[in-house]
Design a protein around this motif. Sequence first.
Motif, PDB file in Angstrom:
ATOM      1  N   UNK A 181       0.841  -1.203   0.000  1.00 30.15           N
ATOM      2  CA  UNK A 181       0.000   0.000   0.000  1.00 30.15           C
ATOM      3  C   UNK A 181       0.875   1.252   0.000  1.00 30.15           C
ATOM      4  N   UNK A 182       1.986   1.213   0.730  1.00 28.81           N
ATOM      5  CA  UNK A 182       2.890   2.357   0.717  1.00 28.81           C
ATOM      6  C   UNK A 182       3.446   2.639  -0.655  1.00 28.81           C
ATOM      7  N   UNK A 183       3.717   1.576  -1.415  1.00 27.99           N
ATOM      8  CA  UNK A 183       4.257   1.741  -2.758  1.00 27.99           C
ATOM      9  C   UNK A 183       3.197   2.248  -3.735  1.00 27.99           C
ATOM     10  N   UNK A 184       1.928   1.983  -3.449  1.00 27.12           N
ATOM     11  CA  UNK A 184       0.864   2.460  -4.344  1.00 27.12           C
ATOM     12  C   UNK A 184       0.652   3.961  -4.217  1.00 27.12           C
ATOM     13  N   UNK A 185       0.983   4.518  -3.054  1.00 21.97           N
ATOM     14  CA  UNK A 185       0.813   5.957  -2.850  1.00 21.97           C
ATOM     15  C   UNK A 185       1.767   6.711  -3.785  1.00 21.97           C
ATOM     16  N   UNK A 186       1.242   7.605  -4.546  1.00 27.66           N
ATOM     17  CA  UNK A 186       2.008   8.365  -5.547  1.00 27.66           C
ATOM     18  C   UNK A 186       2.597   7.451  -6.620  1.00 27.66           C
ATOM     19  N   UNK A 187       1.969   6.276  -6.804  1.00 26.33           N
ATOM     20  CA  UNK A 187       2.337   5.364  -7.897  1.00 26.33           C
ATOM     21  C   UNK A 187       3.813   4.987  -7.844  1.00 26.33           C
ATOM     22  N   UNK A 188       4.334   4.838  -6.632  1.00 27.61           N
ATOM     23  CA  UNK A 188       5.720   4.440  -6.467  1.00 27.61           C
ATOM     24  C   UNK A 188       6.729   5.532  -6.759  1.00 27.61           C
ATOM     25  N   UNK A 189       6.254   6.725  -7.031  1.00 29.71           N
ATOM     26  CA  UNK A 189       7.139   7.841  -7.368  1.00 29.71           C
ATOM     27  C   UNK A 189       7.570   8.576  -6.096  1.00 29.71           C
ATOM     28  N   UNK A 190       8.214   7.827  -5.222  1.00 29.08           N
ATOM     29  CA  UNK A 190       8.634   8.321  -3.922  1.00 29.08           C
ATOM     30  C   UNK A 190      10.068   7.891  -3.690  1.00 29.08           C
ATOM     31  N   UNK A 191      10.952   8.843  -3.425  1.00 28.43           N
ATOM     32  CA  UNK A 191      12.366   8.502  -3.264  1.00 28.43           C
ATOM     33  C   UNK A 191      12.598   7.565  -2.087  1.00 28.43           C
ATOM     34  N   UNK A 192      11.764   7.660  -1.066  1.00 29.77           N
ATOM     35  CA  UNK A 192      11.922   6.831   0.127  1.00 29.77           C
ATOM     36  C   UNK A 192      11.069   5.570   0.083  1.00 29.77           C
ATOM     37  N   UNK A 193      10.475   5.266  -1.059  1.00 29.03           N
ATOM     38  CA  UNK A 193       9.604   4.093  -1.161  1.00 29.03           C
ATOM     39  C   UNK A 193      10.358   2.812  -0.809  1.00 29.03           C
ATOM     40  N   UNK A 194       9.674   1.896  -0.146  1.00 27.33           N
ATOM     41  CA  UNK A 194      10.279   0.622   0.256  1.00 27.33           C
ATOM     42  C   UNK A 194      10.084  -0.371  -0.881  1.00 27.33           C
ATOM     43  N   UNK A 195      11.002  -0.371  -1.823  1.00 26.50           N
ATOM     44  CA  UNK A 195      10.847  -1.157  -3.047  1.00 26.50           C
ATOM     45  C   UNK A 195      11.494  -2.528  -2.990  1.00 26.50           C
ATOM     46  N   UNK A 196      12.273  -2.801  -1.928  1.00 25.11           N
ATOM     47  CA  UNK A 196      12.856  -4.134  -1.726  1.00 25.11           C
ATOM     48  C   UNK A 196      12.272  -4.727  -0.447  1.00 25.11           C
ATOM     49  N   UNK A 197      11.596  -5.857  -0.577  1.00 27.74           N
ATOM     50  CA  UNK A 197      11.001  -6.532   0.569  1.00 27.74           C
ATOM     51  C   UNK A 197      11.851  -7.764   0.843  1.00 27.74           C
ATOM     52  N   UNK A 198      12.635  -7.709   1.909  1.00 29.43           N
ATOM     53  CA  UNK A 198      13.605  -8.754   2.229  1.00 29.43           C
ATOM     54  C   UNK A 198      12.985  -9.669   3.286  1.00 29.43           C
ATOM     55  N   UNK A 199      12.768 -10.951   2.920  1.00 30.34           N
ATOM     56  CA  UNK A 199      11.923 -11.826   3.739  1.00 30.34           C
ATOM     57  C   UNK A 199      12.622 -13.166   4.014  1.00 30.34           C
ATOM     58  N   UNK A 200      12.304 -13.801   5.153  1.00 31.70           N
ATOM     59  CA  UNK A 200      12.841 -15.145   5.409  1.00 31.70           C
ATOM     60  C   UNK A 200      12.434 -16.095   4.281  1.00 31.70           C
ATOM     61  N   UNK A 201      13.377 -16.905   3.808  1.00 29.90           N
ATOM     62  CA  UNK A 201      13.090 -17.784   2.674  1.00 29.90           C
ATOM     63  C   UNK A 201      11.880 -18.687   2.945  1.00 29.90           C
ATOM     64  N   UNK A 202      11.771 -19.185   4.163  1.00 27.97           N
ATOM     65  CA  UNK A 202      10.671 -20.085   4.483  1.00 27.97           C
ATOM     66  C   UNK A 202       9.320 -19.377   4.502  1.00 27.97           C
ATOM     67  N   UNK A 203       9.357 -18.039   4.513  1.00 25.94           N
ATOM     68  CA  UNK A 203       8.104 -17.265   4.537  1.00 25.94           C
ATOM     69  C   UNK A 203       7.761 -16.674   3.172  1.00 25.94           C
ATOM     70  N   UNK A 204       8.605 -16.894   2.159  1.00 28.70           N
ATOM     71  CA  UNK A 204       8.374 -16.209   0.887  1.00 28.70           C
ATOM     72  C   UNK A 204       7.017 -16.551   0.271  1.00 28.70           C
ATOM     73  N   UNK A 205       6.599 -17.787   0.309  1.00 25.24           N
ATOM     74  CA  UNK A 205       5.313 -18.149  -0.291  1.00 25.24           C
ATOM     75  C   UNK A 205       4.162 -17.416   0.394  1.00 25.24           C
ATOM     76  N   UNK A 206       4.208 -17.348   1.704  1.00 23.86           N
ATOM     77  CA  UNK A 206       3.158 -16.636   2.440  1.00 23.86           C
ATOM     78  C   UNK A 206       3.198 -15.151   2.125  1.00 23.86           C
ATOM     79  N   UNK A 207       4.413 -14.591   2.041  1.00 26.53           N
ATOM     80  CA  UNK A 207       4.570 -13.172   1.710  1.00 26.53           C
ATOM     81  C   UNK A 207       4.016 -12.877   0.318  1.00 26.53           C
ATOM     82  N   UNK A 208       4.313 -13.745  -0.634  1.00 27.58           N
ATOM     83  CA  UNK A 208       3.823 -13.559  -2.001  1.00 27.58           C
ATOM     84  C   UNK A 208       2.296 -13.546  -2.028  1.00 27.58           C
TER      85      UNK A 208
END
Length: 472
Positions: free
Chosen positions: A269-296
């Motif tokens: 949702x944060x990335x959708x605000x201003x269509x991702x045109x935000x210098x501080x946008x959190x564009x890399x989501x770093x997740x535990x490998x065992x949780x990737x399917x749930x995160x996706x």
Amino acid sequence: MHSYEKFYINGEWVQPSGSGAIEVINPTTEQPCGSVPNGDASDVDAAVAAAKAAFPAWAATSAAERSGYIAQLAGKLDENKEALASLISEELGMPVGWSVAIQVGLPTGVMASYIDLPAEMEKEEELANSLIIKEPIGVCGFITPWNYPLHQIVGKVAPALAAGCTMVLKPSSETPLDAFKFAELIDEVGLPAGVFNLVTGPGRVVGEAIATHKDVDMLSITGSTEAGVRVAELAAPTVKRVTQELGGKSASVILDGAELEAAVGAAVIGLSINTGQTCAALTRLIVPRQSQDAVVAIAKGAAATVVVGGAFDEAAGMGPMVSKSQQATVRKYIQQGIDEGATLVTGGVDMPEGLTEGYYVPMTIFADVTNDMVIAQEEIFGPVLSIIPYDTEEEAIAIANDSPFGLSGAVWGPDVDAAKAVARQIRTGQIAINGGDFNIAAPFGGYKQSGNGRELGAHGLTEFIEIKSLQL
């Protein structure tokens, strides 16, 4: 149409020296919505001369007087929030509801946060036989971006006014209309002539004239890293102070045991605000490998809730990109992610369903991203999220730090202490802990190629101050 034909210089609306006009395109309709003058170096000379002439008297005003002007401006911004939000939505494309809250609400709060800060200029320090005093740095040149146009203007103008500086502003050519409305508000409050001056034109002409001008004492730019490097090079021969708020490729690190729904939902949702045109946008989501399917699964579900539409579509939560060229750039990166072998979870290079005009890009999510991929290293400036799995906490920190940028970030942990321990090891200027809110009084700025200096609050004021020692 919002057409402006004159610049605001020395307290008056004056005819430009440059010829022609810059057309402003509404990214929702792809049609013109306004125009501003196309200035040149002579216009910059006139604006700088006015600022230089106004500086001695303005610098000598009392803190109380400057506080009064800042308070009036905060009031004017609040009074005109609906008109300003509508204007910014036209030129930028952000849905108007978000524009009221963010594009106008945020700078209104920032301006108000500086009401009491002029008093800092009158504080003195005794150090042995020395008296340490503060003085305004002088004439300031401001080069501001298109993504949060009014906020980035106010983030520079407010501390400059508080310190007792005078200024010349060059807003972005993509979204300059709100700067002219802001100048009208400056005129309404009766700010002394020459304190604030506005000139528009191409960065290669007007921006470079400001950066090289011998009578500009300080330069503040918000923009791309390439633009920041260029103005720093141009400013170097005159040894002026340069502050830069530049690009970002910020990471949100999810630790094992963190609340996935909150962490992943906030990223999308944060990335959708201003269509991702935000210098501080959190564009890399770093997740535990065992949780990737749930995160996706969570990310895909959150993306499905984002309604894409025009700036004045009441149902829209995400608007178009600012321009056709920005749309093309983001599409190119999405295709590159596909070509690199990342898993496309949702989105892609096509227009969102049901839309045939406007510079739209759908919310796009990639999984199985490795941090050496282009989509994980370069600033895309669009609604593109890269999910990067890790195996150990040390690896997560290394991935977060493996970037030329260091502007923002987030850490989500099972408790605050665990998140803080990781956050302290990430080299970036600002980090949200378990969804901590943005604070307009806290310093904002970056490490590495994200820039130099800080904006907002008392820390932002220091960029506009010279320190003098009186040896008694």
